[in-house]
Motif scaffolding. Structure first.
Motif, PDB file in Angstrom:
ATOM      1  N   UNK A 133       0.816  -1.209   0.000  1.00 46.50           N
ATOM      2  CA  UNK A 133       0.000   0.000   0.000  1.00 46.50           C
ATOM      3  C   UNK A 133       0.852   1.262   0.000  1.00 46.50           C
ATOM      4  N   UNK A 134       2.177   1.104  -0.036  1.00 46.83           N
ATOM      5  CA  UNK A 134       3.040   2.280   0.012  1.00 46.83           C
ATOM      6  C   UNK A 134       2.992   3.071  -1.293  1.00 46.83           C
ATOM      7  N   UNK A 135       3.025   2.363  -2.409  1.00 45.50           N
ATOM      8  CA  UNK A 135       3.028   3.029  -3.707  1.00 45.50           C
ATOM      9  C   UNK A 135       2.106   2.278  -4.653  1.00 45.50           C
ATOM     10  N   UNK A 136       1.199   3.003  -5.273  1.00 42.97           N
ATOM     11  CA  UNK A 136       0.303   2.413  -6.264  1.00 42.97           C
ATOM     12  C   UNK A 136       0.564   3.076  -7.609  1.00 42.97           C
ATOM     13  N   UNK A 137       1.036   2.299  -8.568  1.00 45.05           N
ATOM     14  CA  UNK A 137       1.289   2.830  -9.903  1.00 45.05           C
ATOM     15  C   UNK A 137       0.331   2.255 -10.936  1.00 45.05           C
ATOM     16  N   UNK A 138      -0.259   1.082 -10.640  1.00 46.66           N
ATOM     17  CA  UNK A 138      -1.112   0.425 -11.633  1.00 46.66           C
ATOM     18  C   UNK A 138      -2.311  -0.215 -10.950  1.00 46.66           C
ATOM     19  N   UNK A 139      -3.480  -0.061 -11.579  1.00 44.33           N
ATOM     20  CA  UNK A 139      -4.727  -0.585 -11.037  1.00 44.33           C
ATOM     21  C   UNK A 139      -5.432  -1.390 -12.120  1.00 44.33           C
ATOM     22  N   UNK A 140      -5.764  -2.627 -11.796  1.00 45.08           N
ATOM     23  CA  UNK A 140      -6.532  -3.486 -12.698  1.00 45.08           C
ATOM     24  C   UNK A 140      -7.992  -3.456 -12.280  1.00 45.08           C
ATOM     25  N   UNK A 141      -8.880  -3.224 -13.255  1.00 43.42           N
ATOM     26  CA  UNK A 141     -10.314  -3.183 -12.980  1.00 43.42           C
ATOM     27  C   UNK A 141     -11.023  -4.186 -13.882  1.00 43.42           C
ATOM     28  N   UNK A 142     -11.253  -5.417 -13.412  1.00 48.60           N
ATOM     29  CA  UNK A 142     -12.031  -6.377 -14.195  1.00 48.60           C
ATOM     30  C   UNK A 142     -13.480  -5.890 -14.303  1.00 48.60           C
ATOM     31  N   UNK A 143     -14.011  -5.907 -15.510  1.00 43.84           N
ATOM     32  CA  UNK A 143     -15.345  -5.372 -15.776  1.00 43.84           C
ATOM     33  C   UNK A 143     -16.242  -6.470 -16.324  1.00 43.84           C
ATOM     34  N   UNK A 144     -17.394  -6.662 -15.679  1.00 44.28           N
ATOM     35  CA  UNK A 144     -18.375  -7.628 -16.182  1.00 44.28           C
ATOM     36  C   UNK A 144     -19.613  -6.939 -16.729  1.00 44.28           C
ATOM     37  N   UNK A 167      -4.839   3.095 -14.932  1.00 43.82           N
ATOM     38  CA  UNK A 167      -5.938   2.138 -14.830  1.00 43.82           C
ATOM     39  C   UNK A 167      -6.004   1.301 -16.097  1.00 43.82           C
ATOM     40  N   UNK A 168      -6.125  -0.013 -15.928  1.00 43.05           N
ATOM     41  CA  UNK A 168      -6.430  -0.917 -17.037  1.00 43.05           C
ATOM     42  C   UNK A 168      -7.812  -1.508 -16.813  1.00 43.05           C
ATOM     43  N   UNK A 169      -8.739  -1.217 -17.723  1.00 43.57           N
ATOM     44  CA  UNK A 169     -10.064  -1.833 -17.693  1.00 43.57           C
ATOM     45  C   UNK A 169      -9.974  -3.161 -18.427  1.00 43.57           C
ATOM     46  N   UNK A 170     -10.425  -4.229 -17.794  1.00 46.67           N
ATOM     47  CA  UNK A 170     -10.136  -5.585 -18.228  1.00 46.67           C
ATOM     48  C   UNK A 170     -11.437  -6.381 -18.324  1.00 46.67           C
ATOM     49  N   UNK A 171     -11.741  -6.889 -19.519  1.00 45.74           N
ATOM     50  CA  UNK A 171     -12.931  -7.727 -19.694  1.00 45.74           C
ATOM     51  C   UNK A 171     -12.529  -9.049 -20.325  1.00 45.74           C
ATOM     52  N   UNK A 186     -18.183  -3.271 -26.067  1.00 45.61           N
ATOM     53  CA  UNK A 186     -19.160  -2.279 -25.624  1.00 45.61           C
ATOM     54  C   UNK A 186     -19.098  -2.076 -24.117  1.00 45.61           C
ATOM     55  N   UNK A 187     -18.913  -3.159 -23.370  1.00 43.37           N
ATOM     56  CA  UNK A 187     -18.786  -3.055 -21.918  1.00 43.37           C
ATOM     57  C   UNK A 187     -17.581  -2.206 -21.545  1.00 43.37           C
ATOM     58  N   UNK A 188     -16.456  -2.434 -22.218  1.00 39.81           N
ATOM     59  CA  UNK A 188     -15.250  -1.649 -21.943  1.00 39.81           C
ATOM     60  C   UNK A 188     -15.437  -0.185 -22.328  1.00 39.81           C
ATOM     61  N   UNK A 201      -5.588   5.703 -18.874  1.00 37.85           N
ATOM     62  CA  UNK A 201      -6.396   4.491 -18.848  1.00 37.85           C
ATOM     63  C   UNK A 201      -6.223   3.724 -20.155  1.00 37.85           C
ATOM     64  N   UNK A 202      -6.296   2.418 -20.064  1.00 37.31           N
ATOM     65  CA  UNK A 202      -6.259   1.557 -21.242  1.00 37.31           C
ATOM     66  C   UNK A 202      -7.339   0.497 -21.075  1.00 37.31           C
ATOM     67  N   UNK A 203      -7.835  -0.026 -22.199  1.00 36.35           N
ATOM     68  CA  UNK A 203      -8.839  -1.086 -22.165  1.00 36.35           C
ATOM     69  C   UNK A 203      -8.233  -2.357 -22.742  1.00 36.35           C
ATOM     70  N   UNK A 204      -8.694  -3.483 -22.195  1.00 38.62           N
ATOM     71  CA  UNK A 204      -8.083  -4.759 -22.546  1.00 38.62           C
ATOM     72  C   UNK A 204      -9.171  -5.818 -22.663  1.00 38.62           C
TER      73      UNK A 204
END
Length: 260
Positions: A133-144, A167-171, A186-188, A201-204
């Motif tokens: 929790x000291x340093x956050x550089x990347x966040x994965x967000x699985x999207x349903x 942020x990486x949006x991940x489906x 479409x969800x992404x 942000x990037x989508x995947x």
């Protein structure tokens, strides 16, 4: 930084306060504080920190070094028992941050966790004690695509703004075919639109036989994973249990209150 006031909060226009409940683990407590400050800032609402004689005083919980001062709200410490439900009834928060239950049990399966019970009254964000929790550089967000995913996107955006993270949006597409890919795209796209002007942000769109296994595998490469809570069906149960295998854990699990 901390003001002590046990009076009933007056909600600001649009949102009630953000309440951070009792979090016993030090790592999870720092993560919870980070999330609470970030959410209260972006929602422009009061931040309430629950205190008791058995927990670490709210004023002593330190934010991670990379958390921006601009996303650190002045906080009000409130006296509250370890059972946070009365505080929710009294304060009517728009968001609640609590520690994730350690695992399912017979009783929790019958009556549900506190987070599940409270999700009808407020947006609930559960944090765990795994990962840095000291340093956050990347966040994965699985999207349903469900309503809990919408809260996950909002939460990820708030944390990213506070820590300058990407942020990486991940489906995950489990079924072959153009229709499945089109629905995933479409969800992404919808999730990306919800991020507004946030640019980092990037989508995947990812093809795999198992969405749960894909999320577990990819989360190892990110500092934090933020996802909407599974809701119904046997697959949701599998997803919840399988995520315990992940070295970093979910990080954050989001349950959005039903909207009228």
């Amino acid at each position: 930084m901390i003001a002590v006031n046990d009076a009933v909060s007056t909600p600001r226009e649009g949102h009630g306060p953000c309440l951070v409940g009792h979090i016993s683990d030090e790592t999870a407590a720092r993560r919870g504080a980070m999330v609470g400050h970030a959410m209260a800032t972006v929602r422009d609402t009061e931040l309430l920190l629950a205190e008791s004689t058995t927990a670490t005083p709210a004023g002593e919980i330190q934010l991670p070094p990379d958390h921006r001062d601009a996303y650190s709200q002045s906080a009000t410490a409130i006296a509250a028992p370890n059972d946070v439900e009365p505080a929710v009834d009294r304060r009517d928060p728009s968001a609640l941050v609590v520690e994730r239950d350690p695992g399912p049990s017979l009783l929790s399966g019958l009556r549900g966790t506190a987070a599940e019970r409270l999700a009808d009254r407020t947006d609930v964000l559960t944090v765990d004690d795994r990962g840095d929790v000291e340093t956050l550089a990347s966040i994965l967000v699985p999207i349903a695509g469900g309503r809990h995913s919408q809260l996950a996107v909002e939460t990820a955006r708030a944390i990213a703004a506070a820590t300058d993270a990407a942020i990486d949006l991940f489906h995950v597409v489990e079924t072959e075919g153009a229709a499945s890919r089109e629905r995933g795209e479409q969800i992404l796209a919808t999730a990306a639109t919800a991020l507004g002007e946030f640019e980092n942000v990037d989508t995947w769109l990812y093809e795999a036989e198992s969405a749960a296994d894909a999320i577990i595998e990819q989360s190892e490469y990110y500092d934090l994973t933020v996802m909407g809570a599974p809701t119904v069906g046997p697959r949701a149960v599998c997803l919840r249990l399988d995520l315990d295998r992940c070295p970093t854990g979910c990080g954050l699990l989001c349950r959005r209150r039903p909207r009228a």
